[in-house]
Design an enzyme around this catalytic site. Structure first.
Site, PDB file in Angstrom:
ATOM      1  N   ARG A  51       0.806  -1.146  -0.218  1.00 26.56           N
ATOM      2  CA  ARG A  51       0.031  -0.008  -0.189  1.00 26.56           C
ATOM      3  C   ARG A  51       0.952   1.049  -0.069  1.00 26.56           C
ATOM      4  NH1 ARG A  51      -1.484   1.783   4.426  1.00 26.56           N
ATOM      5  NH2 ARG A  51      -2.091  -0.217   5.246  1.00 26.56           N
ATOM      6  N   TYR A 104     -16.800  16.391 -15.946  1.00 21.76           N
ATOM      7  CA  TYR A 104     -17.020  14.846 -15.627  1.00 21.76           C
ATOM      8  C   TYR A 104     -18.286  14.736 -14.677  1.00 21.76           C
ATOM      9  CZ  TYR A 104     -16.577  10.060 -14.607  1.00 21.76           C
ATOM     10  OH  TYR A 104     -16.801   8.468 -14.508  1.00 21.76           O
ATOM     11  N   ASP A 176      -7.767  18.902 -14.379  1.00 20.30           N
ATOM     12  CA  ASP A 176      -8.247  17.566 -14.738  1.00 20.30           C
ATOM     13  C   ASP A 176      -7.670  17.556 -16.200  1.00 20.30           C
ATOM     14  OD1 ASP A 176      -9.171  15.287 -15.850  1.00 20.30           O
ATOM     15  OD2 ASP A 176     -10.896  15.320 -14.781  1.00 20.30           O
ATOM     16  N   LYS A 201      -8.551   6.598 -19.483  1.00 17.73           N
ATOM     17  CA  LYS A 201      -8.969   7.046 -20.757  1.00 17.73           C
ATOM     18  C   LYS A 201      -7.449   6.846 -21.625  1.00 17.73           C
ATOM     19  CE  LYS A 201     -12.694   7.482 -18.493  1.00 17.73           C
ATOM     20  NZ  LYS A 201     -13.100   8.911 -17.778  1.00 17.73           N
TER      21      LYS A 201
HETATM   22  C1  LIG Z   1     -13.453   9.320 -16.446  1.00 12.86           C
HETATM   23  C2  LIG Z   1     -13.170  10.608 -15.932  1.00 12.86           C
HETATM   24  C3  LIG Z   1     -12.772  10.823 -14.762  1.00 12.86           C
HETATM   25  C4  LIG Z   1     -13.075   9.772 -13.547  1.00 12.86           C
HETATM   26  O1  LIG Z   1     -12.072   8.870 -13.761  1.00 12.86           O
HETATM   27  P1  LIG Z   1     -12.287   7.256 -13.241  1.00 12.86           P
HETATM   28  O2  LIG Z   1     -11.238   6.436 -13.667  1.00 12.86           O
HETATM   29  O3  LIG Z   1     -13.561   6.755 -14.250  1.00 12.86           O
HETATM   30  O4  LIG Z   1     -12.528   7.167 -11.808  1.00 12.86           O
HETATM   31  C5  LIG Z   1     -12.636  12.130 -14.315  1.00 12.86           C
HETATM   32  N1  LIG Z   1     -12.342  13.090 -15.218  1.00 12.86           N
HETATM   33  C6  LIG Z   1     -12.602  12.832 -16.560  1.00 12.86           C
HETATM   34  C7  LIG Z   1     -12.343  13.966 -17.360  1.00 12.86           C
HETATM   35  C8  LIG Z   1     -13.064  11.553 -16.905  1.00 12.86           C
HETATM   36  O5  LIG Z   1     -13.427  11.429 -18.266  1.00 12.86           O
END
Ligand SMILES: *Cc1c(COP(=O)(O)O)cnc(C)c1O
Length: 382
Positions: A51, A104, A176, A201
């Site tokens: 961890r 998101y 982000d 992604k």
């Molecule tokens: C998918 C996404 C998230 C969240 O990520 P997870 O891996 O699904 O928890 C946050 N910000 C954006 C822009 C995303 O497309």
């Protein structure tokens, strides 16, 4: 690894040092929870319990820090786990955050349904307009949250301009960077304090793993985030770390093709009689085009559009697509189509972040652009 190397080189080599034991050129998957100590407290390489740290995760974390031009990278079990860790590390009850009016859906849900219950207030701003961000500040604002390009409306925020606002307000700017990836945009160099990723992604890039990350250029803040990562425990496992590290090696070539294909899709949709509006920052008529051209290398693989005939017509287009797979998520090599209002953004219905019902979102993959255009044309109907 010298940070003088170019992005493409760092993507393949940063964190990916040959295994000291065998010389394996790919970091092994250290599928292990604990480590033999050479006498009490005699840790080998600092590893004690997985961890706290695991060598496969360390490889990914070093790679992430290098690609974003940061000092510290941290890998989590999901993008939302990374966001949760960041917010609990930065905020205490009574604090205030500014969040974007397009984000998101899960990020909005985290603020509205989880963080707010701990006594943290939020205001919604149009972050593409610096005046709107300034107007949303209070004397308790500790975080300004930006997503650019945003999800699903592809809005563009001037990162450097909002970084100035955050600095003068004594708040941290969080960006982000999931839609752009560090190949197309590097927020830390533009003044952001922390970059957030859903590694699920473009970074993973093959729709086969869920993961998240935080990167910062501030070593002290990096230590604090690492402390919280270990204290809260939502870490990326060794196999997930390994598969993201593998995906990142082709990030540059994938992003180039995603951008090229998306530009062709956006151009075709712009001239299509069944489409009323195309949202893509690469189009000159997009309100954020100039800022995107300034802060991004190219415009990325995400395209949204509005369909003549309203919500039912938009849902029909999603249902008729064949090569574009109907599904949530984005950033994989295969093209995806979805209806944000009923799918990814159902959690923002009725809020300031509600999305139009006639909206369709595409994650344009790296297949042949001709095949993708033909599929969209048949889905839109003759
Ligand atoms: C998918 C996404 C998230 C969240 O990520 P997870 O891996 O699904 O928890 C946050 N910000 C954006 C822009 C995303 O497309």
């Amino acid at each position: 690894m010298s940070d003088q190397h170019s992005f493409e080189t760092l993507a393949i080599h940063a964190g990916n040092t040959a295994d000291p034991l065998t010389g394996a050129v790919v970091p092994p998957i250290y599928q292990v929870s604990t480590y033999k100590q050479d006498g009490v407290g005699g840790l080998r390489g600092g590893y004690e319990y997985s961890r706290s740290a695991n060598p496969t995760r360390t490889a990914l974390e070093e790679n992430l820090a290098a690609l974003e031009g940061g000092r510290r990278g941290l890998a989590f079990a999901s993008g939302l786990a990374a966001e949760d860790c960041l917010l609990r590390a930065l905020l205490v009850p009574g604090d205030h955050v500014v969040i974007p009016n397009d984000a998101y859906g899960g990020t909005f849900r985290l603020f509205a349904k989880v963080v707010q219950r701990w006594g943290v207030e939020y205001s919604v701003a149009d972050t593409s307009d610096p005046a709107s961000v300034r107007a949303a500040l209070t004397d308790r604002t500790k975080v300004i949250w930006v997503e650019t390009p945003s999800n699903p409306l592809l809005g563009i925020t001037d990162i450097a301009a909002v970084a100035d606002i955050a600095r003068s307000a004594g708040a941290k700017l969080v960006v982000d960077n999931t839609f752009a990836s560090p190949y197309l945009q590097q927020p830390l160099a533009l003044g952001a304090d922390v970059v957030v990723h859903s590694l699920t992604k473009y970074m993973g890039g093959h729709s086969d793993v869920v993961g998240g990350a935080l990167v910062t250029a501030d070593a002290g803040l990096g230590e604090e985030l690492a402390y919280h990562q270990n204290a809260m425990g939502a870490v990326a496992g060794p196999f997930d770390s390994w598969i993201v590290l593998r995906g990142i090696k082709t990030l540059a070539v994938r992003m180039d093709r995603h951008s090229e294909n998306a530009a062709r899709v956006a151009e075709m949709l712009s001239g299509h009689p069944k489409v009323t509006r195309v949202l893509y920052p690469g189009l000159e008529e997009h309100p954020g085009h100039e800022i995107a051209a300034k802060q991004m290398k190219s415009f990325g693989g995400m395209v949204s559009f509005q369909v003549r005939g309203g919500e039912e017509a938009a849902v029909e287009v999603c249902n008729r697509a064949e090569l574009f797979t109907l599904g949530e998520s984005l950033g994989g090599v295969e093209s995806l189509i979805e209806h944000p209002g009923r799918m990814t953004h159902a959690s923002v219905a009725g809020s300031a972040l509600e999305v139009p019902g006639d909206l369709v979102r595409l994650s344009v993959g790296i297949e042949s652009a001709d095949d993708l255009l033909a599929d969209l044309q048949q889905a839109l109907g003759r």
